[in-house]
Design an enzyme around this catalytic site. Structure first.
Site, mmCIF file in Angstrom:
data_model
loop_
_atom_site.group_PDB
_atom_site.id
_atom_site.type_symbol
_atom_site.label_atom_id
_atom_site.label_comp_id
_atom_site.label_asym_id
_atom_site.label_seq_id
_atom_site.Cartn_x
_atom_site.Cartn_y
_atom_site.Cartn_z
ATOM 1 N N ASN A 137 -80.631 -34.054 -15.476
ATOM 2 C CA ASN A 137 -79.782 -33.223 -14.609
ATOM 3 C C ASN A 137 -78.321 -33.139 -14.999
ATOM 4 O O ASN A 137 -77.628 -32.233 -14.547
ATOM 5 C CB ASN A 137 -79.831 -33.761 -13.169
ATOM 6 C CG ASN A 137 -81.231 -33.724 -12.603
ATOM 7 O OD1 ASN A 137 -81.859 -32.669 -12.597
ATOM 8 N ND2 ASN A 137 -81.732 -34.855 -12.157
ATOM 9 N N ASP A 174 -74.353 -45.072 -8.520
ATOM 10 C CA ASP A 174 -74.962 -43.748 -8.674
ATOM 11 C C ASP A 174 -74.058 -42.898 -9.572
ATOM 12 O O ASP A 174 -72.866 -42.745 -9.300
ATOM 13 C CB ASP A 174 -75.086 -43.119 -7.283
ATOM 14 C CG ASP A 174 -75.883 -41.828 -7.303
ATOM 15 O OD1 ASP A 174 -76.961 -41.806 -6.680
ATOM 16 O OD2 ASP A 174 -75.422 -40.851 -7.921
ATOM 17 N N ASN A 180 -98.042 -46.106 -7.102
ATOM 18 C CA ASN A 180 -96.952 -46.915 -7.676
ATOM 19 C C ASN A 180 -96.436 -47.802 -6.550
ATOM 20 O O ASN A 180 -95.666 -47.364 -5.693
ATOM 21 C CB ASN A 180 -95.853 -45.974 -8.203
ATOM 22 C CG ASN A 180 -94.709 -46.734 -8.848
ATOM 23 O OD1 ASN A 180 -94.646 -47.966 -8.777
ATOM 24 N ND2 ASN A 180 -93.805 -45.993 -9.462
ATOM 25 N N ARG A 219 -99.622 -47.772 -11.556
ATOM 26 C CA ARG A 219 -98.537 -48.149 -12.456
ATOM 27 C C ARG A 219 -98.416 -49.673 -12.426
ATOM 28 O O ARG A 219 -98.290 -50.273 -11.356
ATOM 29 C CB ARG A 219 -97.228 -47.542 -11.983
ATOM 30 C CG ARG A 219 -96.112 -47.948 -12.903
ATOM 31 C CD ARG A 219 -94.771 -47.714 -12.295
ATOM 32 N NE ARG A 219 -93.748 -48.079 -13.261
ATOM 33 C CZ ARG A 219 -92.508 -48.382 -12.934
ATOM 34 N NH1 ARG A 219 -92.136 -48.368 -11.680
ATOM 35 N NH2 ARG A 219 -91.647 -48.697 -13.854
ATOM 36 N N LEU A 276 -82.599 -42.042 -18.822
ATOM 37 C CA LEU A 276 -81.377 -42.425 -18.104
ATOM 38 C C LEU A 276 -81.574 -42.181 -16.618
ATOM 39 O O LEU A 276 -81.442 -41.046 -16.133
ATOM 40 C CB LEU A 276 -80.179 -41.610 -18.626
ATOM 41 C CG LEU A 276 -79.990 -41.567 -20.158
ATOM 42 C CD1 LEU A 276 -78.828 -40.648 -20.525
ATOM 43 C CD2 LEU A 276 -79.760 -42.969 -20.712
ATOM 44 N N GLY A 277 -81.928 -43.230 -15.891
ATOM 45 C CA GLY A 277 -82.064 -43.139 -14.440
ATOM 46 C C GLY A 277 -81.200 -44.233 -13.843
ATOM 47 O O GLY A 277 -80.123 -44.530 -14.364
ATOM 48 N N ASN A 278 -81.676 -44.856 -12.754
ATOM 49 C CA ASN A 278 -80.966 -46.062 -12.292
ATOM 50 C C ASN A 278 -81.107 -47.161 -13.336
ATOM 51 O O ASN A 278 -80.172 -47.882 -13.635
ATOM 52 C CB ASN A 278 -81.507 -46.510 -10.938
ATOM 53 C CG ASN A 278 -81.005 -45.607 -9.834
ATOM 54 O OD1 ASN A 278 -79.818 -45.299 -9.779
ATOM 55 N ND2 ASN A 278 -81.900 -45.153 -8.974
ATOM 56 N N GLY A 279 -82.320 -47.275 -13.896
ATOM 57 C CA GLY A 279 -82.525 -48.095 -15.092
ATOM 58 C C GLY A 279 -82.429 -47.177 -16.296
ATOM 59 O O GLY A 279 -82.830 -46.016 -16.214
ATOM 60 N N GLY A 285 -80.427 -38.057 -17.301
ATOM 61 C CA GLY A 285 -80.735 -37.324 -18.540
ATOM 62 C C GLY A 285 -81.226 -35.913 -18.286
ATOM 63 O O GLY A 285 -80.905 -34.991 -19.040
HETATM 64 P P1 ADP Z 1 -84.886 -44.202 -10.884
HETATM 65 O O1 ADP Z 1 -84.550 -44.889 -12.174
HETATM 66 O O2 ADP Z 1 -84.645 -45.049 -9.684
HETATM 67 O O3 ADP Z 1 -86.230 -43.495 -10.901
HETATM 68 P P2 ADP Z 1 -83.714 -41.561 -11.209
HETATM 69 O O4 ADP Z 1 -84.446 -41.314 -12.498
HETATM 70 O O5 ADP Z 1 -84.026 -40.668 -10.068
HETATM 71 O O6 ADP Z 1 -83.788 -43.064 -10.730
HETATM 72 O O7 ADP Z 1 -82.144 -41.429 -11.557
HETATM 73 C C1 ADP Z 1 -81.163 -41.728 -10.621
HETATM 74 C C2 ADP Z 1 -79.827 -41.483 -11.265
HETATM 75 O O8 ADP Z 1 -79.733 -40.097 -11.642
HETATM 76 C C3 ADP Z 1 -78.646 -41.760 -10.336
HETATM 77 O O9 ADP Z 1 -77.631 -42.450 -11.047
HETATM 78 C C4 ADP Z 1 -78.169 -40.352 -9.995
HETATM 79 O O10 ADP Z 1 -76.796 -40.305 -9.740
HETATM 80 C C5 ADP Z 1 -78.460 -39.635 -11.299
HETATM 81 N N1 ADP Z 1 -78.419 -38.185 -11.150
HETATM 82 C C6 ADP Z 1 -79.281 -37.378 -10.512
HETATM 83 N N2 ADP Z 1 -78.854 -36.085 -10.565
HETATM 84 C C7 ADP Z 1 -77.672 -36.098 -11.263
HETATM 85 C C8 ADP Z 1 -76.731 -35.107 -11.669
HETATM 86 N N3 ADP Z 1 -76.903 -33.829 -11.388
HETATM 87 N N4 ADP Z 1 -75.631 -35.510 -12.353
HETATM 88 C C9 ADP Z 1 -75.435 -36.816 -12.656
HETATM 89 N N5 ADP Z 1 -76.291 -37.789 -12.319
HETATM 90 C C10 ADP Z 1 -77.398 -37.440 -11.621
#
Ligand code: ADP
Length: 395
Positions: A335, A283, A7, A91, A209-212, A333
């Protein structure tokens, strides 16, 4: 059968080596800050060994060579020689309107990736460079491209068509392409399997639900609708992206004196949770901490995030005419029991009820209702999906 997954990003390369006979990863790593004196390699293997070191990575070839040296390292390596790698899966973010599945890399497929530069200017160029580097380093190993947009090509025209003049749509290839497709597809398959059902028998809503952030309605294995559009800006509120806004807001800002580049940066990089909360971070963990500390702007950021998500789940429940499961994935999503609770407590009218203990423990099925839609937290694994697609195309 060993498959290497690459990737390639603008300043980083992630890699994972899989053993597809066992469907497991053997080693993975990340090269960061490429083309800078601070370039580094982080690496771990399935035995739990980890290593981290500074490297010289002035090009994608150099970065991927460093990854390969780690894979064959005497102490940390997991293979004796690179000859055991039978395929490399890449990817690729954008495949445009013609690509509806993973493809073995040929000059024509590479041209398709080049043709989509304008649609994904931040992602397709580094993805392409990663492919060229691997072709240079491993001319004998077949390579496969797995596209983020491919799964969404199953979407019906009524969902992907923007209500603008058809000639403009055709001229510029404008449509809802959708992104995170590999992740949505993976968790839909894994979620259906965990429910003991086939994806072709299920109606699912998957929230990555991540950064994106994006959300997808899936009807019997085909995408019914998805929140991201011609670019990954549309839809849910994200870490730094605004998601849905009135398109006239862009015109308003331009007429008010902002340049097009300014507005691009404003909506993509300075908006979302970061822009709303004003605490210097987008974050979600920082937003929750600040909101709990009575920071009103952070509380509003959280509320806007949840409200948008609630709206989309309701809309997709309508699009699917009911659904079997709501699946959460991505860093937030997977965590955050808190975010899942905040959304689901607004969805009781759909028959959704969370089991607080299962939710806190991040179990796969986190709802308690015997009837009505299930709620699930399914860890995504885009790399494994890419490896599976690569193995499928090569076998
Ligand atoms: P990317 O989209 O860059 O791959 P990730 O899927 O790793 O990112 O998601 C990052 C997001 O997940 C950040 O906003 C981070 O704060 C959030 N995150 C990770 N663990 C937790 C948690 N335990 N509670 C709330 N948010 C979390």
């Amino acid at each position: 059968m060993k498959i290497l997954v690459i990737n390639a990003g603008s300043s980083s390369v992630k890699f994972t080596l899989f053993d597809m006979d066992q469907d497991v990863w053997l080693a993975k790593g990340l090269i960061e800050r490429m083309k800078s004196p601070a370039a580094s390699l982080k690496y771990s293997n399935h035995l739990g060994q980890k290593m981290e070191k500074n490297i010289v990575a002035n090009s994608y070839e150099a970065a991927i060579s460093a990854a390969c040296l780690a894979l064959c390292d005497n102490e940390y390596g997991v293979i004796g020689s690179l000859e055991v790698i039978v395929g490399i899966g890449h990817r690729v973010v954008h495949g445009g309107a013609e690509v509806s599945g993973s493809l073995r890399l040929t000059p024509e497929v590479k041209q398709t990736i080049l043709d989509c530069y304008a649609l994904a200017p931040l992602h397709n160029p580094p993805n392409y460079e990663g492919i060229e580097a691997c072709e240079f380093l491993f001319p004998e190993i077949p390579q496969v491209a797995v596209f983020d947009t491919a799964f969404h090509q199953t979407m019906p025209a009524e969902a992907y068509t923007y209500a603008i003049p058809a000639a403009v749509t055709a001229q510029h290839k404008l449509r809802r392409y959708g992104f995170h497709g590999t992740s949505h597809h993976y968790v839909a398959l894994a979620g259906a399997k965990a429910l003991g059902r086939d994806i072709k028998e299920c109606k699912l809503i998957t929230a990555h639900l991540g950064n994106g952030c994006s959300i997808t309605a899936i009807n019997q294995g085909r995408v019914a609708d998805t929140s991201m559009g011609v670019t990954p800006l549309e839809g849910l509120v994200m870490g730094t992206r605004c998601g849905d806004v009135d398109p006239a807001l862009v015109l308003f800002l331009c007429r008010a004196g902002h340049s097009v580049d300014d507005v691009d940066k404003l909506l993509n990089k300075s908006s979302g949770l970061l822009g709303l909360a004003g605490i210097g971070s987008g974050d979600m963990r920082d937003i929750i901490t600040a909101a709990d500390g009575r920071n009103a702007a952070a509380k509003l950021a959280l509320d806007v995030f949840i409200h948008r998500l609630q709206k989309y789940v309701g809309a997709y429940a309508a699009v699917l005419n009911g659904f079997d499961a709501l699946i959460f994935t991505g860093g937030i999503g997977e965590n955050s029991a808190r975010i899942r609770t905040l959304v689901c407590e607004r969805l009781g009218y759909l028959g959704i009820e969370l089991d607080p203990a299962k939710n806190r423990a991040n179990e796969i099925v986190i709802s308690r209702n015997a009837t009505g839609p299930k709620v699930m937290a399914v860890p995504t694994n885009e790399e494994l999906m890419i490896a599976r697609e690569t193995a499928r195309l090569l076998s």
